[in-house]
Design a protein around this motif. Structure first.
Motif, PDB file in Angstrom:
ATOM      1  N   LEU A 197     -28.243  -2.766 -47.173  1.00  0.00           N
ATOM      2  CA  LEU A 197     -29.416  -2.531 -46.331  1.00  0.00           C
ATOM      3  C   LEU A 197     -30.592  -1.893 -47.076  1.00  0.00           C
ATOM      4  O   LEU A 197     -31.742  -2.312 -46.888  1.00  0.00           O
ATOM      5  CB  LEU A 197     -29.028  -1.665 -45.122  1.00  0.00           C
ATOM      6  N   PRO A 198     -30.383  -0.870 -47.909  1.00  0.00           N
ATOM      7  CA  PRO A 198     -31.538  -0.219 -48.551  1.00  0.00           C
ATOM      8  C   PRO A 198     -32.355  -1.139 -49.449  1.00  0.00           C
ATOM      9  O   PRO A 198     -33.563  -0.914 -49.636  1.00  0.00           O
ATOM     10  CB  PRO A 198     -30.892   0.903 -49.379  1.00  0.00           C
ATOM     11  N   PHE A 199     -31.737  -2.182 -50.021  1.00  0.00           N
ATOM     12  CA  PHE A 199     -32.456  -3.039 -50.957  1.00  0.00           C
ATOM     13  C   PHE A 199     -33.628  -3.761 -50.290  1.00  0.00           C
ATOM     14  O   PHE A 199     -34.677  -3.948 -50.911  1.00  0.00           O
ATOM     15  CB  PHE A 199     -31.493  -4.074 -51.568  1.00  0.00           C
ATOM     16  N   TYR A 216     -38.704   6.230 -47.936  1.00  0.00           N
ATOM     17  CA  TYR A 216     -37.578   7.160 -47.921  1.00  0.00           C
ATOM     18  C   TYR A 216     -36.929   7.262 -46.535  1.00  0.00           C
ATOM     19  O   TYR A 216     -35.832   7.786 -46.410  1.00  0.00           O
ATOM     20  CB  TYR A 216     -38.017   8.548 -48.393  1.00  0.00           C
ATOM     21  N   TYR A 217     -37.611   6.783 -45.514  1.00  0.00           N
ATOM     22  CA  TYR A 217     -37.011   6.788 -44.183  1.00  0.00           C
ATOM     23  C   TYR A 217     -35.844   5.803 -44.092  1.00  0.00           C
ATOM     24  O   TYR A 217     -35.124   5.776 -43.084  1.00  0.00           O
ATOM     25  CB  TYR A 217     -38.052   6.430 -43.126  1.00  0.00           C
ATOM     26  N   VAL A 218     -35.638   5.009 -45.119  1.00  0.00           N
ATOM     27  CA  VAL A 218     -34.518   4.083 -45.121  1.00  0.00           C
ATOM     28  C   VAL A 218     -33.194   4.845 -45.097  1.00  0.00           C
ATOM     29  O   VAL A 218     -32.192   4.348 -44.569  1.00  0.00           O
ATOM     30  CB  VAL A 218     -34.586   3.159 -46.360  1.00  0.00           C
ATOM     31  N   ALA A 219     -33.173   6.075 -45.628  1.00  0.00           N
ATOM     32  CA  ALA A 219     -31.929   6.851 -45.679  1.00  0.00           C
ATOM     33  C   ALA A 219     -31.399   7.164 -44.277  1.00  0.00           C
ATOM     34  O   ALA A 219     -30.247   6.822 -43.963  1.00  0.00           O
ATOM     35  CB  ALA A 219     -32.134   8.121 -46.494  1.00  0.00           C
ATOM     36  N   PRO A 220     -32.176   7.805 -43.383  1.00  0.00           N
ATOM     37  CA  PRO A 220     -31.630   8.082 -42.039  1.00  0.00           C
ATOM     38  C   PRO A 220     -31.361   6.815 -41.234  1.00  0.00           C
ATOM     39  O   PRO A 220     -30.433   6.793 -40.422  1.00  0.00           O
ATOM     40  CB  PRO A 220     -32.720   8.936 -41.385  1.00  0.00           C
TER      41      PRO A 220
END
Length: 287
Positions: free
Chosen positions: A226-228, A236-240
Motif C-alpha cells: 500500500l505505501p508504494f 507521511y499520512y500514509v502511515a496511519p
C-alpha cells in the motif's frame, strides 16, 4: 463469553477488553506504521520519484484486489460464525434433551436410589463433555452410590453414556420399566451421543490450512504494498492510513480464528461451563 447490552453501542468505541484485537495487533501495527512512513520518506524525499512514475499506478492493483480480499474475509467470517452458532445449537439441544430425559425418568422411576443415580449422571454428562471439548484435565470422580471412575485412555463422554444406558437396561431386567419405556429412554441416551459427535466434528475439523494461510499471506502482502502507491497522494499520512487498513483486515481474520473453535476458553467462546451448571440445576429440580 462476554455479556453486554446490544443497544449500548456507543460505549463499545472506547471500551477495551481482554479479547480486543487492538491489544493483539498493537506491536505489529507500530512496526507497519514505521515501515509505511519509511517508504513514504524514501519515495517522496530521498528518491524523489516523479509524479508520472509507473509506481504511482500501483493503486490500480489495490483497487482490484480490495474487492477480492473483501469477498474472502466475508466468507471466512461467515464460515467461522456458522461453526460458532452450530456449537450453540448443539448445546441448546443438550439442555433440552437432558431435561426431557430427566422428566421421563422422574415419572417412570419410583425408587429414590435410582432417581439419585440419574440426578447425578445426567448433568455430569454435560460437565464431562465441556471438559472433553476444551481439553481440560478430568480427574477420577466418585459420587455416593455411583462409581464414576473415568478412564483417561478412553472416550470420556461415552463412558458416562454407557453407565446411564447400563443402568436403564438393569431397570428393564429388574422389571422396573417396560420394553416401550426402554425404547423411549434409549432414544434419549442416543441423542446425547449424537450431540457429542456433532460437537467433536466442529472441534476436530478446522478451516483448511491452505485457505487460512492464503488469507494471512494475502493480507500481509496487500498491506505491505500500500505505501508504494499512496505515498504520492498522502505523504507521511500514509502511515496511519496503512495501519488502519491493516487493523481492519487483520481484526476480521483474528475474530474468525477465535470463534471458529467455540469450545475453548476465549472471551467470545460458548459458555459451556455455565450451560452445564444450568443443566445440573434443572435436572435436580426435576429428579
Amino acid at each position: 463469553m462476554i455479556s453486554y447490552n446490544t443497544k449500548d453501542w456507543f460505549t463499545f468505541i472506547f471500551r477495551f477488553h481482554k479479547a480486543d484485537t487492538f491489544r493483539t495487533l498493537f506491536p505489529i501495527m507500530i512496526a507497519i506504521g514505521f515501515y509505511a512512513a519509511l517508504i513514504g520518506y524514501l519515495e517522496v524525499e530521498f528518491w524523489k520519484v516523479a509524479e508520472n512514475s509507473y509506481i504511482k499506478n500501483i493503486t490500480i492493483m489495490h483497487g482490484m484486489l480490495g474487492f477480492v480480499i473483501s469477498l474472502l474475509l466475508v466468507f471466512r467470517t461467515n464460515t467461522a460464525y456458522d461453526r460458532w452458532w452450530e456449537g450453540r445449537r448443539q448445546w441448546g439441544s443438550l439442555v433440552n434433551n437432558s431435561r426431557n430425559l430427566a422428566i421421563k425418568l422422574a415419572v417412570i422411576l419410583e425408587d429414590e436410589k435410582d432417581r439419585s443415580f440419574f440426578r447425578k449422571l445426567i448433568p455430569h454428562y454435560a460437565v464431562i463433555l465441556h471438559k472433553h471439548l476444551n481439553n481440560s484435565e478430568i480427574s477420577q470422580q466418585l459420587f455416593d452410590d455411583v462409581d464414576l471412575a473415568i478412564d483417561h485412555h478412553k472416550h470420556k463422554p461415552n463412558q458416562v453414556a454407557k453407565k446411564m444406558f447400563a443402568r436403564i437396561n438393569e431397570l428393564y431386567l429388574e422389571k422396573k420399566i417396560s420394553g416401550d419405556q426402554l425404547i423411549i429412554l434409549n432414544a434419549e441416551i442416543q441423542s446425547l451421543t449424537e450431540i457429542c459427535g456433532a460437537c467433536e466434528r466442529i472441534k476436530n475439523t478446522p478451516i483448511p490450512y491452505s485457505y487460512s494461510a492464503f488469507i494471512k499471506k494475502f493480507i500481509f502482502f496487500y498491506v505491505m504494498t500500500l505505501p508504494f502507491g499512496y505515498s504520492f497522494s498522502l505523504g507521511y499520512y500514509v502511515a496511519p492510513v496503512v495501519v488502519f487498513i491493516f487493523y481492519v483486515l487483520a481484526s476480521l481474520e483474528l475474530i474468525a480464528e477465535e470463534i471458529e473453535d467455540p469450545f475453548g476458553g476465549d472471551a467470545n467462546d460458548l459458555p459451556t461451563a455455565k450451560i452445564a451448571s444450568n443443566i445440573k440445576k434443572h435436572v435436580e429440580e426435576l429428579l
